[in-house]
Design a protein around this motif. Sequence first.
Motif, PDB file in Angstrom:
ATOM      1  N   ALA A 181     -43.654 108.889 -18.076  1.00 57.12           N
ATOM      2  CA  ALA A 181     -44.001 107.575 -17.510  1.00 57.12           C
ATOM      3  C   ALA A 181     -42.893 107.109 -16.570  1.00 57.12           C
ATOM      4  O   ALA A 181     -43.160 106.594 -15.485  1.00 57.12           O
ATOM      5  N   ALA A 182     -41.637 107.315 -16.984  1.00 55.78           N
ATOM      6  CA  ALA A 182     -40.506 106.889 -16.147  1.00 55.78           C
ATOM      7  C   ALA A 182     -40.495 107.651 -14.822  1.00 55.78           C
ATOM      8  O   ALA A 182     -40.175 107.083 -13.776  1.00 55.78           O
ATOM      9  N   GLN A 183     -40.877 108.920 -14.876  1.00 53.48           N
ATOM     10  CA  GLN A 183     -40.910 109.722 -13.636  1.00 53.48           C
ATOM     11  C   GLN A 183     -41.859 109.113 -12.602  1.00 53.48           C
ATOM     12  O   GLN A 183     -41.626 109.218 -11.416  1.00 53.48           O
ATOM     13  N   GLY A 184     -42.942 108.486 -13.095  1.00 51.45           N
ATOM     14  CA  GLY A 184     -43.899 107.875 -12.181  1.00 51.45           C
ATOM     15  C   GLY A 184     -43.520 106.454 -11.792  1.00 51.45           C
ATOM     16  O   GLY A 184     -44.285 105.768 -11.112  1.00 51.45           O
ATOM     17  N   ARG A 185     -42.336 105.987 -12.246  1.00 53.43           N
ATOM     18  CA  ARG A 185     -41.926 104.610 -11.952  1.00 53.43           C
ATOM     19  C   ARG A 185     -40.529 104.623 -11.315  1.00 53.43           C
ATOM     20  O   ARG A 185     -40.313 105.374 -10.382  1.00 53.43           O
ATOM     21  N   LYS A 186     -39.604 103.815 -11.885  1.00 50.51           N
ATOM     22  CA  LYS A 186     -38.276 103.737 -11.250  1.00 50.51           C
ATOM     23  C   LYS A 186     -37.292 104.745 -11.831  1.00 50.51           C
ATOM     24  O   LYS A 186     -36.086 104.664 -11.588  1.00 50.51           O
ATOM     25  N   LYS A 187     -37.801 105.634 -12.686  1.00 46.88           N
ATOM     26  CA  LYS A 187     -36.995 106.749 -13.228  1.00 46.88           C
ATOM     27  C   LYS A 187     -35.807 106.269 -14.075  1.00 46.88           C
ATOM     28  O   LYS A 187     -34.715 106.830 -14.019  1.00 46.88           O
ATOM     29  N   LYS A 188     -36.065 105.208 -14.851  1.00 51.02           N
ATOM     30  CA  LYS A 188     -35.017 104.672 -15.722  1.00 51.02           C
ATOM     31  C   LYS A 188     -35.601 104.502 -17.114  1.00 51.02           C
ATOM     32  O   LYS A 188     -36.648 103.861 -17.260  1.00 51.02           O
ATOM     33  N   LEU A 189     -34.965 105.073 -18.112  1.00 47.90           N
ATOM     34  CA  LEU A 189     -35.484 104.961 -19.474  1.00 47.90           C
ATOM     35  C   LEU A 189     -34.414 104.395 -20.395  1.00 47.90           C
ATOM     36  O   LEU A 189     -33.279 104.879 -20.410  1.00 47.90           O
ATOM     37  N   ALA A 310     -57.042 100.703 -14.622  1.00 48.84           N
ATOM     38  CA  ALA A 310     -56.076 101.406 -13.753  1.00 48.84           C
ATOM     39  C   ALA A 310     -55.176 102.323 -14.585  1.00 48.84           C
ATOM     40  O   ALA A 310     -54.877 103.450 -14.187  1.00 48.84           O
ATOM     41  N   MET A 311     -54.761 101.837 -15.767  1.00 49.78           N
ATOM     42  CA  MET A 311     -53.934 102.693 -16.639  1.00 49.78           C
ATOM     43  C   MET A 311     -54.717 103.935 -17.062  1.00 49.78           C
ATOM     44  O   MET A 311     -54.166 105.029 -17.168  1.00 49.78           O
ATOM     45  N   MET A 312     -56.003 103.763 -17.318  1.00 47.11           N
ATOM     46  CA  MET A 312     -56.853 104.897 -17.693  1.00 47.11           C
ATOM     47  C   MET A 312     -56.853 105.935 -16.571  1.00 47.11           C
ATOM     48  O   MET A 312     -56.711 107.133 -16.826  1.00 47.11           O
ATOM     49  N   GLU A 319     -55.486 110.108 -11.764  1.00 47.68           N
ATOM     50  CA  GLU A 319     -55.884 109.563 -10.459  1.00 47.68           C
ATOM     51  C   GLU A 319     -54.859 108.487 -10.072  1.00 47.68           C
ATOM     52  O   GLU A 319     -55.147 107.290 -10.039  1.00 47.68           O
ATOM     53  N   HIS A 320     -53.642 108.962  -9.772  1.00 39.86           N
ATOM     54  CA  HIS A 320     -52.521 108.042  -9.580  1.00 39.86           C
ATOM     55  C   HIS A 320     -52.687 107.142  -8.347  1.00 39.86           C
ATOM     56  O   HIS A 320     -52.328 105.974  -8.378  1.00 39.86           O
ATOM     57  N   VAL A 321     -53.223 107.721  -7.278  1.00 38.46           N
ATOM     58  CA  VAL A 321     -53.344 106.939  -6.039  1.00 38.46           C
ATOM     59  C   VAL A 321     -54.322 105.781  -6.267  1.00 38.46           C
ATOM     60  O   VAL A 321     -54.064 104.638  -5.877  1.00 38.46           O
ATOM     61  N   ALA A 322     -55.432 106.083  -6.937  1.00 37.90           N
ATOM     62  CA  ALA A 322     -56.426 105.042  -7.221  1.00 37.90           C
ATOM     63  C   ALA A 322     -55.834 103.977  -8.146  1.00 37.90           C
ATOM     64  O   ALA A 322     -56.039 102.769  -7.943  1.00 37.90           O
ATOM     65  N   ALA A 323     -55.060 104.425  -9.156  1.00 33.48           N
ATOM     66  CA  ALA A 323     -54.449 103.474 -10.099  1.00 33.48           C
ATOM     67  C   ALA A 323     -53.486 102.543  -9.368  1.00 33.48           C
ATOM     68  O   ALA A 323     -53.517 101.320  -9.548  1.00 33.48           O
ATOM     69  N   ASP A 324     -52.645 103.129  -8.502  1.00 32.84           N
ATOM     70  CA  ASP A 324     -51.690 102.314  -7.741  1.00 32.84           C
ATOM     71  C   ASP A 324     -52.430 101.331  -6.838  1.00 32.84           C
ATOM     72  O   ASP A 324     -52.001 100.190  -6.653  1.00 32.84           O
ATOM     73  N   ALA A 325     -53.547 101.793  -6.271  1.00 38.13           N
ATOM     74  CA  ALA A 325     -54.297 100.929  -5.346  1.00 38.13           C
ATOM     75  C   ALA A 325     -54.897  99.737  -6.092  1.00 38.13           C
ATOM     76  O   ALA A 325     -54.944  98.624  -5.556  1.00 38.13           O
ATOM     77  N   ILE A 326     -55.371  99.955  -7.318  1.00 32.08           N
ATOM     78  CA  ILE A 326     -55.915  98.826  -8.101  1.00 32.08           C
ATOM     79  C   ILE A 326     -54.788  97.836  -8.422  1.00 32.08           C
ATOM     80  O   ILE A 326     -54.950  96.622  -8.274  1.00 32.08           O
ATOM     81  N   ASP A 327     -53.638  98.365  -8.850  1.00 32.03           N
ATOM     82  CA  ASP A 327     -52.492  97.480  -9.117  1.00 32.03           C
ATOM     83  C   ASP A 327     -52.170  96.640  -7.873  1.00 32.03           C
ATOM     84  O   ASP A 327     -51.929  95.435  -7.959  1.00 32.03           O
ATOM     85  N   ALA A 328     -52.178  97.309  -6.724  1.00 29.97           N
ATOM     86  CA  ALA A 328     -51.832  96.619  -5.467  1.00 29.97           C
ATOM     87  C   ALA A 328     -52.887  95.563  -5.117  1.00 29.97           C
ATOM     88  O   ALA A 328     -52.551  94.478  -4.626  1.00 29.97           O
ATOM     89  N   ALA A 329     -54.169  95.888  -5.392  1.00 27.71           N
ATOM     90  CA  ALA A 329     -55.246  94.929  -5.089  1.00 27.71           C
ATOM     91  C   ALA A 329     -55.092  93.672  -5.950  1.00 27.71           C
ATOM     92  O   ALA A 329     -55.287  92.544  -5.474  1.00 27.71           O
ATOM     93  N   VAL A 330     -54.707  93.853  -7.205  1.00 22.98           N
ATOM     94  CA  VAL A 330     -54.486  92.702  -8.092  1.00 22.98           C
ATOM     95  C   VAL A 330     -53.342  91.844  -7.546  1.00 22.98           C
ATOM     96  O   VAL A 330     -53.450  90.622  -7.435  1.00 22.98           O
ATOM     97  N   ARG A 331     -52.255  92.504  -7.175  1.00 19.47           N
ATOM     98  CA  ARG A 331     -51.099  91.782  -6.625  1.00 19.47           C
ATOM     99  C   ARG A 331     -51.494  90.968  -5.394  1.00 19.47           C
ATOM    100  O   ARG A 331     -51.085  89.830  -5.213  1.00 19.47           O
TER     101      ARG A 331
END
Length: 364
Positions: A181-189, A310-312, A319-331
Amino acid sequence: MKTFKIAVLPGDGIGPEVMAEARRVLAVAEKKFGFQLALTEARVGGIAIDVDGKALPEETVRICGESDAILFGSVGGPKWESLPPNEQPERAALLPLRKHFALFANLRPAVCFPKLTHASPVKESLIEGGFDVLCVRELTGGLYFGQPKGRHEENGEPVAVDTMIYKKSEIERIAHVAFKAAQGRKKKLTSIDKANVLENGVLWRATVNEIAKQYPDVTLNHLYVDNAAMQLVKNPRGFDVVLAENLFGDILSDEMAMVAGSLGMLPSASLGLKETPTGRFGLFEPSGGTAPDIAGKGIANPIAQILSAAMMLRYSLSEHVAADAIDAAVRRVIDDGLRTGDIWSEGTRRVGTTEMGEAIAAAL
Ligand code: NAD
């Protein structure tokens, strides 16, 4: 085209209302990102008690078992509160589902959007610009399940026993989830333990250090749980992924939900042992409940359910690109000033469940 099978369990109260909006957003994501979701709805919780006579019908378990992931609403409500505890919707549906699918990893993002810092009980100066912390909690081991467990008498006095026990392999598998999960984020655990007092903590820390060698791109640090409880409130922006065993994770993830401020905004995931070609089988649901006080009024916030979808996409379907896009749409919709009642403040536009879902779908 890639096709995924999804079991959709809306449940009770606001569950069906917010699930409809998650489906609306998923339908746009399918078209835009070139995959197909075969959605099968099934009954769970109070509605299943009413129709099928039990909170988790066999048919629902079968549909879940044949799927790549479960998108869950929430269950329960006043109508079923007088049932014996073991028959109540949450206990009789959610817990058996967790057990049946060996859901060992609980992921709860605590996200405070830059425009919603006022909803947090923490001073705005500490969280200016918002924060995004992912709590990864071990869900099937530790103090909640360890044996021996029970009560007896010693010299005429009642005694209670709970056992904290972890096998190395249990720590390894949850650590892998957190590092990935950290690898897909800011890489800090940040790994949480109580290694200064508990033998479990010593094994936990040594095992996490060992697994860390496989993830050289992730920066790892360790905190004792008491210090973590303070640092998370004082400086949530300093964290990315937080990894904890069952009891500590239970407490810290609730603490972080509170610090984030808006229950209707927070999704969650529980990942299972079953690996799929595109990730791990999991159950995805809002952190909140069925909100009986507002159910049926069309005013519930659908964002937690939409972010659960989106987490699903991210954790079960890759489907990371789609998940990121949903997060961005909410923002984007939040930045545009749309608010359901639970997050409304002066100067923003109050909308209902459907309008919020439509706006997010349009932004996507
Ligand atoms: P709750 O989360 O349902 O509600 C707490 C408060 O938050 C309420 O004021 C509610 O209106 C508000 N809220 C929650 N989600 C919201 C949303 N999406 N939009 C706007 N406001 C929202 O917790 P509760 O009142 O303690 O429980 C109500 C029922 O839900 C109970 O029957 C409980 O057992 C059940 N429950 C189910 C789950 C689950 O299915 N996982 C989890 C928690 C509670």
